[in-house]
Design a protein around this motif. Structure first.
Motif, PDB file in Angstrom:
ATOM      1  N   ASN A 103       0.819  -1.226   0.000  1.00  0.00           N
ATOM      2  CA  ASN A 103       0.000   0.000   0.000  1.00  0.00           C
ATOM      3  C   ASN A 103       0.848   1.270   0.000  1.00  0.00           C
ATOM      4  O   ASN A 103       0.446   2.295   0.546  1.00  0.00           O
ATOM      5  CB  ASN A 103      -0.937   0.031   1.223  1.00  0.00           C
ATOM      6  N   ASN A 104       2.024   1.186  -0.621  1.00  0.00           N
ATOM      7  CA  ASN A 104       2.965   2.303  -0.602  1.00  0.00           C
ATOM      8  C   ASN A 104       3.273   2.733  -2.042  1.00  0.00           C
ATOM      9  O   ASN A 104       3.940   2.012  -2.787  1.00  0.00           O
ATOM     10  CB  ASN A 104       4.243   1.867   0.128  1.00  0.00           C
ATOM     11  N   TRP A 105       2.798   3.916  -2.430  1.00  0.00           N
ATOM     12  CA  TRP A 105       3.016   4.435  -3.780  1.00  0.00           C
ATOM     13  C   TRP A 105       4.501   4.465  -4.125  1.00  0.00           C
ATOM     14  O   TRP A 105       4.881   4.142  -5.255  1.00  0.00           O
ATOM     15  CB  TRP A 105       2.431   5.843  -3.876  1.00  0.00           C
ATOM     16  N   ALA A 106       5.337   4.843  -3.176  1.00  0.00           N
ATOM     17  CA  ALA A 106       6.772   4.992  -3.438  1.00  0.00           C
ATOM     18  C   ALA A 106       7.412   3.655  -3.794  1.00  0.00           C
ATOM     19  O   ALA A 106       8.281   3.580  -4.678  1.00  0.00           O
ATOM     20  CB  ALA A 106       7.468   5.611  -2.222  1.00  0.00           C
ATOM     21  N   VAL A 107       6.994   2.568  -3.120  1.00  0.00           N
ATOM     22  CA  VAL A 107       7.535   1.246  -3.435  1.00  0.00           C
ATOM     23  C   VAL A 107       7.140   0.845  -4.860  1.00  0.00           C
ATOM     24  O   VAL A 107       7.964   0.387  -5.652  1.00  0.00           O
ATOM     25  CB  VAL A 107       7.046   0.192  -2.413  1.00  0.00           C
ATOM     26  N   ALA A 177     -14.092   7.211   0.931  1.00  0.00           N
ATOM     27  CA  ALA A 177     -13.572   7.799   2.176  1.00  0.00           C
ATOM     28  C   ALA A 177     -13.448   6.739   3.268  1.00  0.00           C
ATOM     29  O   ALA A 177     -12.653   6.877   4.201  1.00  0.00           O
ATOM     30  CB  ALA A 177     -14.501   8.921   2.636  1.00  0.00           C
ATOM     31  N   GLU A 178     -14.232   5.644   3.147  1.00  0.00           N
ATOM     32  CA  GLU A 178     -14.198   4.574   4.152  1.00  0.00           C
ATOM     33  C   GLU A 178     -13.220   3.468   3.758  1.00  0.00           C
ATOM     34  O   GLU A 178     -13.276   2.352   4.288  1.00  0.00           O
ATOM     35  CB  GLU A 178     -15.599   3.970   4.332  1.00  0.00           C
ATOM     36  N   ASP A 179     -12.328   3.763   2.843  1.00  0.00           N
ATOM     37  CA  ASP A 179     -11.383   2.766   2.344  1.00  0.00           C
ATOM     38  C   ASP A 179     -10.556   2.178   3.483  1.00  0.00           C
ATOM     39  O   ASP A 179     -10.207   2.878   4.436  1.00  0.00           O
ATOM     40  CB  ASP A 179     -10.456   3.433   1.311  1.00  0.00           C
ATOM     41  N   PRO A 185      -5.117   8.154   0.722  1.00  0.00           N
ATOM     42  CA  PRO A 185      -5.068   9.558   0.279  1.00  0.00           C
ATOM     43  C   PRO A 185      -3.686   9.947  -0.252  1.00  0.00           C
ATOM     44  O   PRO A 185      -3.591  10.672  -1.256  1.00  0.00           O
ATOM     45  CB  PRO A 185      -5.421  10.343   1.547  1.00  0.00           C
ATOM     46  N   TYR A 186      -2.623   9.479   0.400  1.00  0.00           N
ATOM     47  CA  TYR A 186      -1.271   9.744  -0.114  1.00  0.00           C
ATOM     48  C   TYR A 186      -1.097   9.129  -1.506  1.00  0.00           C
ATOM     49  O   TYR A 186      -0.662   9.787  -2.451  1.00  0.00           O
ATOM     50  CB  TYR A 186      -0.215   9.140   0.821  1.00  0.00           C
ATOM     51  N   ASN A 187      -1.440   7.846  -1.604  1.00  0.00           N
ATOM     52  CA  ASN A 187      -1.251   7.143  -2.875  1.00  0.00           C
ATOM     53  C   ASN A 187      -2.034   7.805  -4.005  1.00  0.00           C
ATOM     54  O   ASN A 187      -1.534   7.961  -5.120  1.00  0.00           O
ATOM     55  CB  ASN A 187      -1.679   5.672  -2.728  1.00  0.00           C
ATOM     56  N   SER A 188      -3.262   8.199  -3.705  1.00  0.00           N
ATOM     57  CA  SER A 188      -4.131   8.774  -4.736  1.00  0.00           C
ATOM     58  C   SER A 188      -3.639  10.129  -5.210  1.00  0.00           C
ATOM     59  O   SER A 188      -3.626  10.412  -6.418  1.00  0.00           O
ATOM     60  CB  SER A 188      -5.565   8.894  -4.209  1.00  0.00           C
ATOM     61  N   VAL A 189      -3.233  10.986  -4.287  1.00  0.00           N
ATOM     62  CA  VAL A 189      -2.786  12.330  -4.675  1.00  0.00           C
ATOM     63  C   VAL A 189      -1.430  12.272  -5.390  1.00  0.00           C
ATOM     64  O   VAL A 189      -1.201  13.008  -6.365  1.00  0.00           O
ATOM     65  CB  VAL A 189      -2.747  13.272  -3.446  1.00  0.00           C
ATOM     66  N   LEU A 190      -0.549  11.395  -4.931  1.00  0.00           N
ATOM     67  CA  LEU A 190       0.727  11.209  -5.636  1.00  0.00           C
ATOM     68  C   LEU A 190       0.483  10.696  -7.059  1.00  0.00           C
ATOM     69  O   LEU A 190       1.137  11.132  -8.013  1.00  0.00           O
ATOM     70  CB  LEU A 190       1.622  10.236  -4.867  1.00  0.00           C
ATOM     71  N   ALA A 191      -0.487   9.799  -7.204  1.00  0.00           N
ATOM     72  CA  ALA A 191      -0.819   9.277  -8.534  1.00  0.00           C
ATOM     73  C   ALA A 191      -1.489  10.337  -9.396  1.00  0.00           C
ATOM     74  O   ALA A 191      -1.272  10.391 -10.614  1.00  0.00           O
ATOM     75  CB  ALA A 191      -1.722   8.047  -8.402  1.00  0.00           C
ATOM     76  N   LEU A 407     -10.494  14.378  -1.953  1.00  0.00           N
ATOM     77  CA  LEU A 407      -9.234  13.639  -1.900  1.00  0.00           C
ATOM     78  C   LEU A 407      -8.133  14.492  -1.283  1.00  0.00           C
ATOM     79  O   LEU A 407      -7.359  14.034  -0.427  1.00  0.00           O
ATOM     80  CB  LEU A 407      -8.850  13.222  -3.322  1.00  0.00           C
ATOM     81  N   LYS A 408      -8.077  15.740  -1.694  1.00  0.00           N
ATOM     82  CA  LYS A 408      -7.072  16.662  -1.159  1.00  0.00           C
ATOM     83  C   LYS A 408      -7.261  16.856   0.353  1.00  0.00           C
ATOM     84  O   LYS A 408      -6.281  16.860   1.118  1.00  0.00           O
ATOM     85  CB  LYS A 408      -7.168  18.013  -1.878  1.00  0.00           C
ATOM     86  N   GLU A 409      -8.509  17.006   0.800  1.00  0.00           N
ATOM     87  CA  GLU A 409      -8.788  17.196   2.224  1.00  0.00           C
ATOM     88  C   GLU A 409      -8.312  15.996   3.049  1.00  0.00           C
ATOM     89  O   GLU A 409      -7.740  16.157   4.127  1.00  0.00           O
ATOM     90  CB  GLU A 409     -10.289  17.404   2.435  1.00  0.00           C
ATOM     91  N   ARG A 410      -8.553  14.795   2.518  1.00  0.00           N
ATOM     92  CA  ARG A 410      -8.111  13.587   3.234  1.00  0.00           C
ATOM     93  C   ARG A 410      -6.586  13.505   3.248  1.00  0.00           C
ATOM     94  O   ARG A 410      -5.992  13.052   4.238  1.00  0.00           O
ATOM     95  CB  ARG A 410      -8.726  12.355   2.576  1.00  0.00           C
ATOM     96  N   PHE A 411      -5.945  13.924   2.175  1.00  0.00           N
ATOM     97  CA  PHE A 411      -4.480  13.966   2.104  1.00  0.00           C
ATOM     98  C   PHE A 411      -3.928  14.926   3.156  1.00  0.00           C
ATOM     99  O   PHE A 411      -3.000  14.587   3.904  1.00  0.00           O
ATOM    100  CB  PHE A 411      -4.069  14.402   0.693  1.00  0.00           C
ATOM    101  N   VAL A 412      -4.501  16.109   3.217  1.00  0.00           N
ATOM    102  CA  VAL A 412      -4.003  17.155   4.118  1.00  0.00           C
ATOM    103  C   VAL A 412      -4.135  16.728   5.586  1.00  0.00           C
ATOM    104  O   VAL A 412      -3.265  17.034   6.414  1.00  0.00           O
ATOM    105  CB  VAL A 412      -4.732  18.488   3.845  1.00  0.00           C
ATOM    106  N   LYS A 413      -5.216  16.021   5.922  1.00  0.00           N
ATOM    107  CA  LYS A 413      -5.407  15.564   7.307  1.00  0.00           C
ATOM    108  C   LYS A 413      -4.241  14.702   7.772  1.00  0.00           C
ATOM    109  O   LYS A 413      -3.768  14.825   8.905  1.00  0.00           O
ATOM    110  CB  LYS A 413      -6.713  14.765   7.424  1.00  0.00           C
TER     111      LYS A 413
END
Length: 467
Positions: A103-107, A177-179, A185-191, A407-413
């Motif tokens: 579950n890590n975008w960077a990997v 949001a209930e994922d 949120p990190y993975n989605s915004v980075l993508a 998505l951005k709001e969930r990332f920022v949290k």
């Protein structure tokens, strides 16, 4: 006739991809009952002989999918190699690892991207070499996990670098949001940053919308009210009649996405009085390069079983295509602005029906003032299996910004607390600047959509021409 290659990445991408191949086989078998390898089949399938070389005859010998399957866990790809679709793929078309991306975008993006770059490029090149006229790559992936989001967007950039002239249409499944993936949120915004920079068109699909559509159809199936009974094998969530006989979890949801891909490619595969090439989608629906996220709606979702009920009126089908219940993301297009819209019809529909309904709906759909005639249409004569006609609406509408804002709001949290960042920063190639750039990218995208909705200020500076 042109060809397209499907690149499916990650667990979700491969599960959706498998439903696409199964339903594509079902559709072509329904249309092509004499077993001839025709141009329609060639768009997504090769016809090969016993040695695996392209067969020169018209008769179907063995079909191979024009596809590359990538996942960093063995589970889903292992099932494919053991399952009823195994004959569609050579083992070299499947690229996998053992441990997954955690579950890590960077990997997915940095570690596996670099490790498997050459292997992925090699398989895509081989697939391309078997095409007479390669027109489009379809990338299928999810946004919430590590492989789909990270490696998926790495592959997207690879496709742009290696095949810059070939269109890249991406189907991206967005998490709710209930994922259950905390870092989604990190993975989605980075993508999102990669999708905005490297895709020609993105078809966002919201998991919750798929759940809602499945729920609606299942509710209709169970009520059994007079005039409301539906044919269970003739719904958008059904895989009945395909090669795969056992339904798995999420198949119903994935069938919806598979039908989206079947309908968007129908004009490229079958004849019609008004065809739409895949490259015409981006040309007509994307007025600005970054604003290429298209809202999709599918109708009908089902066919009524009661023969005493007249077939669903065409006008109702057009109205449904602009209702929230048929959209694949949760948004409100009628309270936002349309930049352009495509209507892709299949079946026995006349051009006069199409024009009449556009004129009927036009007053209810707010378009930007500089593109009031922003309609693109296609008529394909071959309907989907079990239906007399169907409609896919693709809209470039500013309403998608609400999905991106959530998505951005969930990332920022998460990012405000620097929660879970150490997992990403421990990966070679990943720096904190990557998070800031991704946040800036999605913020700028939201601002660009918002700016289009703002009326020109009376005192706004105007262009002056030097004399």
């Amino acid at each position: 006739m042109t060809q397209s290659i499907v690149v499916q990445v990650g667990q979700c991408g491969n599960q959706v991809g498998c439903r696409f191949w199964d339903l594509a086989l079902r559709e072509h078998a329904h249309v092509n009952q004499v077993g001839v390898y025709d141009e329609a089949l060639s768009s997504f399938f090769r016809n090969v002989d016993q040695r695996g070389a392209d067969s020169s005859g018209d008769k179907i010998t063995a079909l191979k999918a024009r596809a590359v399957l990538v996942d960093m866990e063995e589970g889903v790809l292992g099932e494919i190699l053991q399952g009823p679709l195994r004959s569609l793929f050579s083992s070299t078309q499947l690229i996998s690892d053992v441990s997954g991306s955690g579950n890590n975008w960077a990997v997915g993006h940095h570690t596996y991207g670099l490790a498997y770059r050459e292997q992925i490029v090699d398989q895509v090149r081989k697939a391309a070499e078997h095409c007479d006229c390669l027109q489009c790559f379809f990338l299928i992936h999810s946004m919430g996990g590590g492989t789909g989001s990270g490696l998926g967007t790495f592959v997207l950039k690879l496709l742009e670098d290696e095949f810059p002239e070939v269109y890249r249409i991406v189907t991206s499944v967005y998490p709710t949001a209930e994922d259950d993936v905390i870092t989604s949120p990190y993975n989605s915004v980075l993508a999102m940053k990669e999708l905005t920079e490297h895709a020609d068109c993105v078809l966002p699909v919201d998991n919750q919308s798929l759940v809602d559509i499945v729920g609606k159809i299942q509710h209709m199936s169970n009520t059994g009210k007079p005039g409301c009974t539906i044919k269970k094998d003739c719904t958008i969530i059904s895989g009945q009649g395909g090669v795969v006989k056992v339904e798995k979890p999420f198949d119903a949801m994935n069938n919806i996405v598979a039908n989206l891909l079947l309908n968007i490619t129908s004009s490229a595969r079958f004849e019609g009085s008004l065809n739409m090439d895949l490259n015409e989608i981006a040309m007509n629906l994307v007025p600005f390069p970054r604003l290429h996220y298209l809202l999709s709606s599918l109708t009908p979702l089902y066919t009524l079983a009661d023969v005493s009920v007249p077939p669903r009126r065409l006008d109702q089908m057009f109205s449904d295509a602009f209702s929230k219940e048929h959209q694949l993301i949760r948004a409100d297009p009628k309270h936002n602005l349309y930049l352009a819209c495509a209507l892709m019809l299949r079946g026995n529909v006349q051009l006069s029906d199409l024009r009449r309904n556009i004129e009927r709906l036009r007053p209810t759909l707010p378009f930007v003032p500089w593109n009031q005639e922003g309609w693109k249409t296609s008529l394909c004569s071959v309907p989907p299996v079990c239906h007399s006609h169907s409609l896919l609406a693709l809209a470039n509408n500013t309403c998608v910004k609400s999905t991106f804002f959530e998505l951005k709001e969930r990332f920022v949290k998460l990012y405000r607390r620097k929660a879970h960042l150490h997992h990403y920063l421990a990966v070679d190639g990943m720096e904190l600047a990557g998070f800031n750039e991704a946040l800036s990218s999605i913020s700028a995208l939201i601002e660009e959509y918002t700016h289009l909705e703002s009326p020109l200020m009376p005192n706004a500076p105007r262009l002056t021409i030097a004399t």
